[in-house]
Design a protein around this motif. Structure first.
Motif, PDB file in Angstrom:
ATOM      1  N   ILE A  65       0.832  -1.202   0.000  1.00 57.03           N
ATOM      2  CA  ILE A  65       0.000   0.000   0.000  1.00 57.03           C
ATOM      3  C   ILE A  65       0.871   1.258   0.000  1.00 57.03           C
ATOM      4  CG2 ILE A  65      -1.690   1.341   1.311  1.00 57.03           C
ATOM      5  CD1 ILE A  65      -2.678  -1.323   2.470  1.00 57.03           C
ATOM      6  N   GLY A  66       0.529   2.225  -0.872  1.00 59.66           N
ATOM      7  CA  GLY A  66       1.159   3.538  -0.833  1.00 59.66           C
ATOM      8  C   GLY A  66       0.520   4.336   0.288  1.00 59.66           C
ATOM      9  N   CYS A  67       1.320   5.031   1.070  1.00 54.37           N
ATOM     10  CA  CYS A  67       0.826   5.754   2.233  1.00 54.37           C
ATOM     11  C   CYS A  67       1.374   7.173   2.215  1.00 54.37           C
ATOM     12  CB  CYS A  67       1.270   5.020   3.499  1.00 54.37           C
ATOM     13  SG  CYS A  67       0.670   5.759   5.024  1.00 54.37           S
ATOM     14  N   GLY A  68       0.523   8.156   2.490  1.00 55.48           N
ATOM     15  CA  GLY A  68       0.993   9.535   2.484  1.00 55.48           C
ATOM     16  C   GLY A  68       0.259  10.392   3.495  1.00 55.48           C
ATOM     17  N   VAL A  69       0.916  11.450   3.900  1.00 56.61           N
ATOM     18  CA  VAL A  69       0.323  12.447   4.787  1.00 56.61           C
ATOM     19  C   VAL A  69       0.865  13.809   4.340  1.00 56.61           C
ATOM     20  CG1 VAL A  69       2.159  12.238   6.525  1.00 56.61           C
ATOM     21  CG2 VAL A  69      -0.081  13.099   7.187  1.00 56.61           C
ATOM     22  N   GLY A  70       0.016  14.833   4.406  1.00 52.96           N
ATOM     23  CA  GLY A  70       0.463  16.125   3.917  1.00 52.96           C
ATOM     24  C   GLY A  70       0.015  17.282   4.795  1.00 52.96           C
ATOM     25  N   TYR A  71       0.596  18.440   4.502  1.00 49.97           N
ATOM     26  CA  TYR A  71       0.214  19.672   5.199  1.00 49.97           C
ATOM     27  C   TYR A  71       0.281  20.838   4.224  1.00 49.97           C
ATOM     28  CZ  TYR A  71       5.211  20.835   5.455  1.00 49.97           C
ATOM     29  OH  TYR A  71       6.506  21.122   5.125  1.00 49.97           O
ATOM     30  N   TYR A  72      -0.477  21.877   4.529  1.00 47.31           N
ATOM     31  CA  TYR A  72      -0.489  23.089   3.708  1.00 47.31           C
ATOM     32  C   TYR A  72       0.469  24.103   4.292  1.00 47.31           C
ATOM     33  CZ  TYR A  72      -4.694  21.113   1.684  1.00 47.31           C
ATOM     34  OH  TYR A  72      -5.587  20.280   1.064  1.00 47.31           O
ATOM     35  N   LYS A  73       1.158  24.843   3.429  1.00 45.61           N
ATOM     36  CA  LYS A  73       2.061  25.891   3.892  1.00 45.61           C
ATOM     37  C   LYS A  73       1.286  27.167   4.093  1.00 45.61           C
ATOM     38  CE  LYS A  73       6.517  25.313   3.173  1.00 45.61           C
ATOM     39  NZ  LYS A  73       7.760  25.701   2.682  1.00 45.61           N
TER      40      LYS A  73
END
Length: 73
Positions: A65-73
């Motif tokens: 499984i590809g896994c990701g987490v992100g945030y906005y600047k």
């Protein structure tokens, strides 16, 4: 409807940001090696908004499984 909801069922490799950057393909390619975490930068609207802003996501592979987490600047 938020932009993220409109992407449900879309092949991640075809997703581009407003500037034309193929960030979906970049995320897919970088999530091929388990245990390696890669940072991907692209433009994407905040929830409830329509104007894209810079977003940073960290992407890796866990098992199959590809896994990701992100945030906005």
């Amino acid at each position: 409807m938020t932009q993220a909801k409109t992407l449900i069922g879309t092949d991640v490799k075809t997703i581009k940001d407003k500037s034309g950057k193929a960030f979906g393909e970049e995320m897919y390619k970088t999530a091929q090696q388990e245990g390696k975490i890669t940072e991907v930068s692209y433009m994407f609207p905040r929830p409830g908004e329509t104007e894209p802003v810079q977003k940073i996501s960290y992407v890796t592979r866990v098992g199959d499984i590809g896994c990701g987490v992100g945030y906005y600047k």
